[in-house]
Write a protein that holds these residues in place. Structure first.
Motif, PDB file in Angstrom:
ATOM      1  N   ALA A   1      58.893 -24.654 -17.931  1.00 26.53           N
ATOM      2  CA  ALA A   1      60.073 -25.498 -18.128  1.00 26.53           C
ATOM      3  C   ALA A   1      61.153 -24.799 -18.948  1.00 26.53           C
ATOM      4  O   ALA A   1      62.280 -25.270 -19.019  1.00 26.53           O
ATOM      5  N   TRP A   2      60.817 -23.681 -19.584  1.00 28.87           N
ATOM      6  CA  TRP A   2      61.781 -22.937 -20.399  1.00 28.87           C
ATOM      7  C   TRP A   2      62.558 -21.970 -19.517  1.00 28.87           C
ATOM      8  O   TRP A   2      61.967 -21.152 -18.815  1.00 28.87           O
ATOM      9  N   LYS A   3      63.886 -22.061 -19.537  1.00 28.36           N
ATOM     10  CA  LYS A   3      64.746 -21.239 -18.682  1.00 28.36           C
ATOM     11  C   LYS A   3      65.772 -20.512 -19.556  1.00 28.36           C
ATOM     12  O   LYS A   3      66.870 -21.013 -19.817  1.00 28.36           O
ATOM     13  N   PRO A   4      65.460 -19.296 -20.027  1.00 25.85           N
ATOM     14  CA  PRO A   4      66.428 -18.557 -20.840  1.00 25.85           C
ATOM     15  C   PRO A   4      67.538 -17.956 -19.980  1.00 25.85           C
ATOM     16  O   PRO A   4      67.375 -17.749 -18.771  1.00 25.85           O
ATOM     17  N   TYR A   5      68.667 -17.667 -20.610  1.00 21.62           N
ATOM     18  CA  TYR A   5      69.763 -17.041 -19.880  1.00 21.62           C
ATOM     19  C   TYR A   5      70.640 -16.223 -20.824  1.00 21.62           C
ATOM     20  O   TYR A   5      70.634 -16.408 -22.047  1.00 21.62           O
ATOM     21  N   LEU A   6      71.406 -15.299 -20.243  1.00 22.28           N
ATOM     22  CA  LEU A   6      72.379 -14.476 -20.961  1.00 22.28           C
ATOM     23  C   LEU A   6      73.712 -14.570 -20.239  1.00 22.28           C
ATOM     24  O   LEU A   6      73.752 -14.763 -19.013  1.00 22.28           O
ATOM     25  N   GLY A   7      74.810 -14.417 -20.984  1.00 23.69           N
ATOM     26  CA  GLY A   7      76.118 -14.509 -20.363  1.00 23.69           C
ATOM     27  C   GLY A   7      77.156 -13.661 -21.067  1.00 23.69           C
ATOM     28  O   GLY A   7      77.026 -13.339 -22.255  1.00 23.69           O
ATOM     29  N   ILE A   8      78.185 -13.295 -20.326  1.00 22.11           N
ATOM     30  CA  ILE A   8      79.322 -12.571 -20.883  1.00 22.11           C
ATOM     31  C   ILE A   8      80.583 -13.106 -20.222  1.00 22.11           C
ATOM     32  O   ILE A   8      80.563 -13.484 -19.041  1.00 22.11           O
ATOM     33  N   GLY A   9      81.683 -13.161 -20.988  1.00 27.82           N
ATOM     34  CA  GLY A   9      82.897 -13.715 -20.411  1.00 27.82           C
ATOM     35  C   GLY A   9      84.110 -13.460 -21.270  1.00 27.82           C
ATOM     36  O   GLY A   9      84.125 -12.560 -22.127  1.00 27.82           O
ATOM     37  N   VAL A  10      85.135 -14.270 -21.043  1.00 19.93           N
ATOM     38  CA  VAL A  10      86.406 -14.136 -21.752  1.00 19.93           C
ATOM     39  C   VAL A  10      86.779 -15.481 -22.375  1.00 19.93           C
ATOM     40  O   VAL A  10      86.556 -16.542 -21.782  1.00 19.93           O
ATOM     41  N   ASN A  11      87.323 -15.403 -23.581  1.00 19.54           N
ATOM     42  CA  ASN A  11      87.730 -16.593 -24.329  1.00 19.54           C
ATOM     43  C   ASN A  11      89.243 -16.595 -24.534  1.00 19.54           C
ATOM     44  O   ASN A  11      89.847 -15.553 -24.776  1.00 19.54           O
ATOM     45  N   TYR A  12      89.835 -17.774 -24.417  1.00 20.17           N
ATOM     46  CA  TYR A  12      91.235 -17.978 -24.781  1.00 20.17           C
ATOM     47  C   TYR A  12      91.277 -19.077 -25.830  1.00 20.17           C
ATOM     48  O   TYR A  12      90.846 -20.215 -25.559  1.00 20.17           O
ATOM     49  N   THR A  13      91.734 -18.750 -27.025  1.00 25.50           N
ATOM     50  CA  THR A  13      91.801 -19.734 -28.101  1.00 25.50           C
ATOM     51  C   THR A  13      93.254 -20.072 -28.387  1.00 25.50           C
ATOM     52  O   THR A  13      94.064 -19.170 -28.648  1.00 25.50           O
ATOM     53  N   THR A  14      93.570 -21.351 -28.330  1.00 20.39           N
ATOM     54  CA  THR A  14      94.917 -21.814 -28.635  1.00 20.39           C
ATOM     55  C   THR A  14      94.897 -22.618 -29.930  1.00 20.39           C
ATOM     56  O   THR A  14      94.037 -23.491 -30.124  1.00 20.39           O
ATOM     57  N   PHE A  15      95.817 -22.284 -30.842  1.00 19.22           N
ATOM     58  CA  PHE A  15      95.906 -22.946 -32.143  1.00 19.22           C
ATOM     59  C   PHE A  15      97.066 -23.937 -32.148  1.00 19.22           C
ATOM     60  O   PHE A  15      98.111 -23.697 -31.534  1.00 19.22           O
ATOM     61  N   PHE A  16      96.891 -25.047 -32.861  1.00 19.81           N
ATOM     62  CA  PHE A  16      97.943 -26.060 -32.934  1.00 19.81           C
ATOM     63  C   PHE A  16      97.725 -26.914 -34.185  1.00 19.81           C
ATOM     64  O   PHE A  16      96.680 -26.815 -34.845  1.00 19.81           O
ATOM     65  N   ASP A  17      98.718 -27.733 -34.492  1.00 18.37           N
ATOM     66  CA  ASP A  17      98.662 -28.624 -35.660  1.00 18.37           C
ATOM     67  C   ASP A  17      98.322 -27.862 -36.940  1.00 18.37           C
ATOM     68  O   ASP A  17      97.559 -28.339 -37.790  1.00 18.37           O
ATOM     69  N   GLU A  18      98.918 -26.657 -37.085  1.00 18.94           N
ATOM     70  CA  GLU A  18      98.726 -25.921 -38.332  1.00 18.94           C
ATOM     71  C   GLU A  18      99.506 -26.609 -39.456  1.00 18.94           C
ATOM     72  O   GLU A  18     100.659 -26.992 -39.273  1.00 18.94           O
ATOM     73  N   GLU A  19      98.881 -26.766 -40.609  1.00 20.42           N
ATOM     74  CA  GLU A  19      99.524 -27.384 -41.763  1.00 20.42           C
ATOM     75  C   GLU A  19      99.219 -26.553 -43.003  1.00 20.42           C
ATOM     76  O   GLU A  19      98.116 -26.030 -43.150  1.00 20.42           O
ATOM     77  N   SER A  20     100.211 -26.434 -43.885  1.00 19.13           N
ATOM     78  CA  SER A  20     100.019 -25.668 -45.115  1.00 19.13           C
ATOM     79  C   SER A  20     100.957 -26.171 -46.198  1.00 19.13           C
ATOM     80  O   SER A  20     102.137 -26.455 -45.922  1.00 19.13           O
ATOM     81  N   PRO A  21     100.472 -26.266 -47.442  1.00 19.51           N
ATOM     82  CA  PRO A  21     101.368 -26.622 -48.552  1.00 19.51           C
ATOM     83  C   PRO A  21     102.287 -25.466 -48.940  1.00 19.51           C
ATOM     84  O   PRO A  21     103.199 -25.655 -49.754  1.00 19.51           O
ATOM     85  N   LEU A  22     102.065 -24.284 -48.346  1.00 17.61           N
ATOM     86  CA  LEU A  22     102.844 -23.096 -48.711  1.00 17.61           C
ATOM     87  C   LEU A  22     104.087 -22.920 -47.851  1.00 17.61           C
ATOM     88  O   LEU A  22     104.953 -22.114 -48.174  1.00 17.61           O
ATOM     89  N   GLY A  23     104.142 -23.634 -46.707  1.00 24.02           N
ATOM     90  CA  GLY A  23     105.287 -23.483 -45.816  1.00 24.02           C
ATOM     91  C   GLY A  23     104.893 -23.734 -44.377  1.00 24.02           C
ATOM     92  O   GLY A  23     103.853 -24.347 -44.083  1.00 24.02           O
ATOM     93  N   ASN A  24     105.717 -23.232 -43.452  1.00 22.45           N
ATOM     94  CA  ASN A  24     105.479 -23.421 -42.019  1.00 22.45           C
ATOM     95  C   ASN A  24     104.480 -22.377 -41.519  1.00 22.45           C
ATOM     96  O   ASN A  24     104.838 -21.212 -41.279  1.00 22.45           O
ATOM     97  N   LEU A  25     103.239 -22.793 -41.337  1.00 26.44           N
ATOM     98  CA  LEU A  25     102.147 -21.889 -40.944  1.00 26.44           C
ATOM     99  C   LEU A  25     101.969 -21.906 -39.437  1.00 26.44           C
ATOM    100  O   LEU A  25     101.938 -22.977 -38.822  1.00 26.44           O
ATOM    101  N   GLU A  26     101.858 -20.711 -38.829  1.00 22.57           N
ATOM    102  CA  GLU A  26     101.618 -20.611 -37.392  1.00 22.57           C
ATOM    103  C   GLU A  26     100.611 -19.505 -37.114  1.00 22.57           C
ATOM    104  O   GLU A  26     100.669 -18.434 -37.721  1.00 22.57           O
ATOM    105  N   LEU A  27      99.691 -19.770 -36.158  1.00 21.62           N
ATOM    106  CA  LEU A  27      98.729 -18.773 -35.698  1.00 21.62           C
ATOM    107  C   LEU A  27      98.945 -18.533 -34.209  1.00 21.62           C
ATOM    108  O   LEU A  27      99.048 -19.488 -33.429  1.00 21.62           O
ATOM    109  N   ASP A  28      99.017 -17.255 -33.824  1.00 24.50           N
ATOM    110  CA  ASP A  28      99.180 -16.902 -32.417  1.00 24.50           C
ATOM    111  C   ASP A  28      97.897 -17.188 -31.655  1.00 24.50           C
ATOM    112  O   ASP A  28      96.789 -17.085 -32.201  1.00 24.50           O
ATOM    113  N   ASN A  29      98.046 -17.524 -30.374  1.00 16.15           N
ATOM    114  CA  ASN A  29      96.869 -17.709 -29.521  1.00 16.15           C
ATOM    115  C   ASN A  29      96.158 -16.381 -29.321  1.00 16.15           C
ATOM    116  O   ASN A  29      96.744 -15.301 -29.478  1.00 16.15           O
TER     117      ASN A  29
END
Length: 201
Positions: free
Chosen positions: A115-143
């Motif tokens: 019943a145990w089915k192991p697997y391996l994988g490789i791929g590509v990730n796209y991370t998008t950042f939003f709703d950045e908040e900071s008490p230091l100023g206008n904070l932004e992170l690139d995707n």
């Protein structure tokens, strides 16, 4: 008669947990729903001259996988937003961010007689950042674009249902700006743990 019935029942149970249990064949599709945790590596780069520390985040996850060949599937990972706080050495709390990390992978599921089915994988990730908040100023992170690798295992409790546990490493690096000025690169590079229920269609 009862003894024979017990043997027959045991044999049928073992058969259900053999190769045919949750077999991953060409044309199959699986859908998984679970809980994921994103655990950034220690030492998340230098921002504004100070060492950054990004804390852990948790969210609901969903995966869909289509098997293009027996035991070989193309999987898409999606999730509700992950939220993280950012601390800077000597400053403390410097802000918070939200992100979505859709990841497309090719997985190989090892055929087994259990019943145990192991697997391996490789791929590509796209991370998008939003709703950045900071008490230091206008904070932004690139995707961010990066490679993702994973290892996991399914435990089948029927021919269509399984519990899944998997671990990923994702390359996530993002240029950071504060009030329009670049202040460094956030090196997140997290380990991602996921526990899910998976259904085969």
């Amino acid at each position: 008669m009862k003894h024979t019935l017990r043997i027959t029942t045991a044999a049928l149970t073992l058969a259900a947990l053999s190769t045919g249990a949750f077999a991953q064949n060409q044309g199959d599709f699986t859908l998984g729903v679970g809980l994921g945790g994103v655990f950034p590596t220690s030492g998340n780069g230098t921002l504004a001259g100070a060492e950054a520390d990004i804390d852990d985040g948790y969210a609901l996850t969903i995966t869909g996988e289509y098997f293009i060949w027996d035991n070989v599937g193309i999987e898409l990972l999606a999730a509700t937003p992950f939220e993280h706080d950012i601390d800077l050495a000597g400053i403390g709390f410097a802000g918070s961010i939200n992100h979505l990390p859709p990841t497309l992978s090719v997985n190989y599921h090892f055929p087994t007689d259990t019943a145990w089915k192991p697997y391996l994988g490789i791929g590509v990730n796209y991370t998008t950042f939003f709703d950045e908040e900071s008490p230091l100023g206008n904070l932004e992170l690139d995707n961010s674009w990066g490679v993702a690798v994973q290892a996991g295992v399914d435990y089948a409790f029927s021919d269509k249902d399984a519990f899944r546990a998997n671990i990923r490493w994702i390359d996530i690096d993002s240029d950071v700006t504060l009030d329009g000025a670049q202040i460094g690169t956030a090196e997140i590079d997290p380990i991602v743990l996921n526990f899910a229920y998976v259904r085969k269609f």
